[in-house]
Design a protein around this motif. Structure first.
Motif, PDB file in Angstrom:
ATOM      1  N   UNK A 136      -5.207   2.128 -18.457  1.00  0.00           N
ATOM      2  CA  UNK A 136      -6.446   1.365 -18.416  1.00  0.00           C
ATOM      3  C   UNK A 136      -6.259   0.037 -17.697  1.00  0.00           C
ATOM      4  N   UNK A 137      -5.131  -0.617 -17.918  1.00  0.00           N
ATOM      5  CA  UNK A 137      -4.847  -1.876 -17.223  1.00  0.00           C
ATOM      6  C   UNK A 137      -4.618  -1.649 -15.736  1.00  0.00           C
ATOM      7  N   UNK A 138      -3.953  -0.576 -15.390  1.00  0.00           N
ATOM      8  CA  UNK A 138      -3.708  -0.278 -13.987  1.00  0.00           C
ATOM      9  C   UNK A 138      -5.001   0.028 -13.242  1.00  0.00           C
ATOM     10  N   UNK A 139      -5.946   0.663 -13.932  1.00  0.00           N
ATOM     11  CA  UNK A 139      -7.245   0.896 -13.306  1.00  0.00           C
ATOM     12  C   UNK A 139      -7.920  -0.428 -12.951  1.00  0.00           C
ATOM     13  N   UNK A 140      -7.818  -1.399 -13.858  1.00  0.00           N
ATOM     14  CA  UNK A 140      -8.382  -2.722 -13.576  1.00  0.00           C
ATOM     15  C   UNK A 140      -7.659  -3.385 -12.409  1.00  0.00           C
ATOM     16  N   UNK A 141      -6.346  -3.231 -12.354  1.00  0.00           N
ATOM     17  CA  UNK A 141      -5.567  -3.797 -11.253  1.00  0.00           C
ATOM     18  C   UNK A 141      -5.990  -3.197  -9.914  1.00  0.00           C
ATOM     19  N   UNK A 142      -6.148  -1.873  -9.889  1.00  0.00           N
ATOM     20  CA  UNK A 142      -6.522  -1.202  -8.649  1.00  0.00           C
ATOM     21  C   UNK A 142      -7.929  -1.618  -8.222  1.00  0.00           C
ATOM     22  N   UNK A 192      -4.534   8.324 -10.781  1.00  0.00           N
ATOM     23  CA  UNK A 192      -3.549   8.986  -9.928  1.00  0.00           C
ATOM     24  C   UNK A 192      -4.134   9.332  -8.566  1.00  0.00           C
ATOM     25  N   UNK A 193      -5.409   9.715  -8.528  1.00  0.00           N
ATOM     26  CA  UNK A 193      -6.053   9.979  -7.244  1.00  0.00           C
ATOM     27  C   UNK A 193      -6.108   8.700  -6.412  1.00  0.00           C
ATOM     28  N   UNK A 194      -6.434   7.574  -7.074  1.00  0.00           N
ATOM     29  CA  UNK A 194      -6.452   6.309  -6.366  1.00  0.00           C
ATOM     30  C   UNK A 194      -5.089   5.962  -5.781  1.00  0.00           C
ATOM     31  N   UNK A 195      -4.034   6.182  -6.565  1.00  0.00           N
ATOM     32  CA  UNK A 195      -2.688   5.925  -6.056  1.00  0.00           C
ATOM     33  C   UNK A 195      -2.325   6.910  -4.953  1.00  0.00           C
ATOM     34  N   UNK A 196      -2.778   8.148  -5.130  1.00  0.00           N
ATOM     35  CA  UNK A 196      -2.488   9.157  -4.108  1.00  0.00           C
ATOM     36  C   UNK A 196      -3.163   8.852  -2.789  1.00  0.00           C
ATOM     37  N   UNK A 197      -4.418   8.406  -2.842  1.00  0.00           N
ATOM     38  CA  UNK A 197      -5.144   8.086  -1.611  1.00  0.00           C
ATOM     39  C   UNK A 197      -4.568   6.857  -0.926  1.00  0.00           C
ATOM     40  N   UNK A 198      -3.886   6.009  -1.664  1.00  0.00           N
ATOM     41  CA  UNK A 198      -3.170   4.890  -1.047  1.00  0.00           C
ATOM     42  C   UNK A 198      -1.871   5.352  -0.379  1.00  0.00           C
ATOM     43  N   UNK A 202      -6.085  -7.519  -6.271  1.00  0.00           N
ATOM     44  CA  UNK A 202      -5.622  -8.871  -5.965  1.00  0.00           C
ATOM     45  C   UNK A 202      -4.130  -9.048  -6.186  1.00  0.00           C
ATOM     46  N   UNK A 203      -3.573  -8.261  -7.095  1.00  0.00           N
ATOM     47  CA  UNK A 203      -2.194  -8.505  -7.515  1.00  0.00           C
ATOM     48  C   UNK A 203      -1.293  -7.284  -7.306  1.00  0.00           C
ATOM     49  N   UNK A 204      -1.757  -6.330  -6.510  1.00  0.00           N
ATOM     50  CA  UNK A 204      -0.957  -5.138  -6.260  1.00  0.00           C
ATOM     51  C   UNK A 204       0.137  -5.441  -5.238  1.00  0.00           C
ATOM     52  N   UNK A 205       1.304  -4.821  -5.384  1.00  0.00           N
ATOM     53  CA  UNK A 205       2.354  -5.011  -4.373  1.00  0.00           C
ATOM     54  C   UNK A 205       1.980  -4.286  -3.088  1.00  0.00           C
TER      55      UNK A 205
END
Length: 356
Positions: free
Chosen positions: A223-229, A264-270, A233-236
């Motif tokens: 849930x926190x990672x979804x907010x980060x994505x 995971x789809x969001x991370x995958x599309x990145x 602003x703070x993603x590496x």
């Protein structure tokens, strides 16, 4: 073991933090929810465990027990806790929901000038990722009001993992705990909250893939990672994250499988799922006061999440090892994950090593 990957993961510079000694002073803060103010008896038990189990001397900051403290005040406490040279580590009291909003009030220079280990999980994902971007390792786990204030007694598995994180240096092979609990005590009920929690038998880890991988741990609560994505602003950078090991777990909100899939789809599309060397997933918490699932319902919930993780990841990466049902996150006993430190995941042998 692909040692070329082990070497490549060290291209992103990380500090080596000194280990603590018995008798050291540690800071206790509430960067998210000030629940120690609502349940002081739980906080006091956690502080006593720091003293009696680990021989550490905790020092609380002004907003630690202040409900709904302003973000700026909480940020001042975070900065002061790190800046004080007498503190050898910093512990979060508990998680919450709004720590992402705190980060804009933090000065990176303070952390770089006074780096030290940070312990916490759940909403503290945000501070872990903030530190990761600065090259400062931290430990995902070990909050004062949950693991340290475990009713009855602290689990030996948790104590050993915290001991490794606090006092020991080097690589440790981890194993699954014999039993676990995902059910909580009612902190408001003084007659029952200290009762020993029943442990269920642990079915062990679930592996998918036989490849070996190694890299620095990056991740946190879904849930926190979804907010980060969403904030972005703070993603590496992709380059900084290349060669890492992703770790994920879900909170007591018990999100449906599609929420995990969306992340995971969001991370995958990145393109990130092609850069991770392995994925570690904590055992899902499948019980809450608002959703008291039966044992059979828990099994269905956990299986659906496992299947969703594998299906979604495999759409982007067919080879990296995926290990699920690991003892970190919102169930107990709890493993301290060394964020920013190297993990080796041997799919060929079904073994995992963490660097403390």
């Amino acid at each position: 073991m692909p040692y070329n990957e082990f070497e490549r993961c060290q291209m992103h510079p990380f500090l080596v933090l000194p280990k603590l000694s018995r008798g050291d002073q540690v800071a206790v803060i509430s960067p998210s929810a000030g629940l120690p103010g609502l349940f002081p008896w739980v906080q006091e038990l956690g502080l006593r465990r720091l003293r009696e189990v680990f021989a550490l001397e905790p020092v609380e900051y002004p907003t630690t027990r202040r409900l709904n403290a302003p973000l700026e005040a909480r940020a001042r406490d975070v900065l002061a806790a790190f800046a004080n040279p007498a503190h050898k580590a910093v512990f979060a009291s508990i998680g919450g929901t709004d720590q992402l909003r705190l980060l804009k009030y933090l000065d990176p220079a303070v952390f770089l000038a006074h780096p030290k280990p940070f312990f916490g999980f759940s909403d503290s994902t945000h501070l872990h990722l903030f530190l990761w971007n600065l090259g400062i390792p931290s430990y995902y786990g070990g909050a004062v009001m949950t693991q340290l204030a475990m009713p009855g007694h602290m689990h030996d598995f948790t104590v050993q993992s915290l001991t490794n994180a606090l006092f020991h240096a080097g690589e440790v092979e981890i194993a699954a705990a014999a039993g676990y609990t995902d059910e909580a005590s009612d902190w408001a009920n003084s007659a029952t909250w200290q009762a020993e929690r029943r442990l269920d038998a642990n079915e062990g880890w679930h592996w998918d893939g036989t490849a070996d991988g190694a890299g620095r741990l990056w991740g946190g609560c879904v849930e926190s990672l979804l907010a980060q994505v969403a904030a972005e602003k703070y993603l590496p950078s992709t380059a900084a994250l290349a060669g890492s090991v992703l770790y994920l777990e879900t909170s007591e909100s018990m999100p449906p499988p599609w929420v995990v899939a969306y992340l995971l789809i969001g991370l995958g599309e990145r393109g990130w799922l092609n850069h991770f060397q392995a994925i570690l997933v904590g055992r899902p918490k499948a019980w809450d006061f608002a959703q008291p699932l039966t044992k059979a319902q828990k099994a269905v919930y956990c299986q659906q999440q496992r299947e969703t993780v594998v299906k979604t990841v495999r759409a982007y990466n067919a080879h990296i090892p995926i290990v699920q049902n690991i003892d970190f996150g919102h169930t107990d006993p709890q493993l301290m994950l060394p964020s920013g430190q190297v993990a080796r995941v041997l799919g060929s042998e079904h073994r995992i090593f963490l660097t403390y």
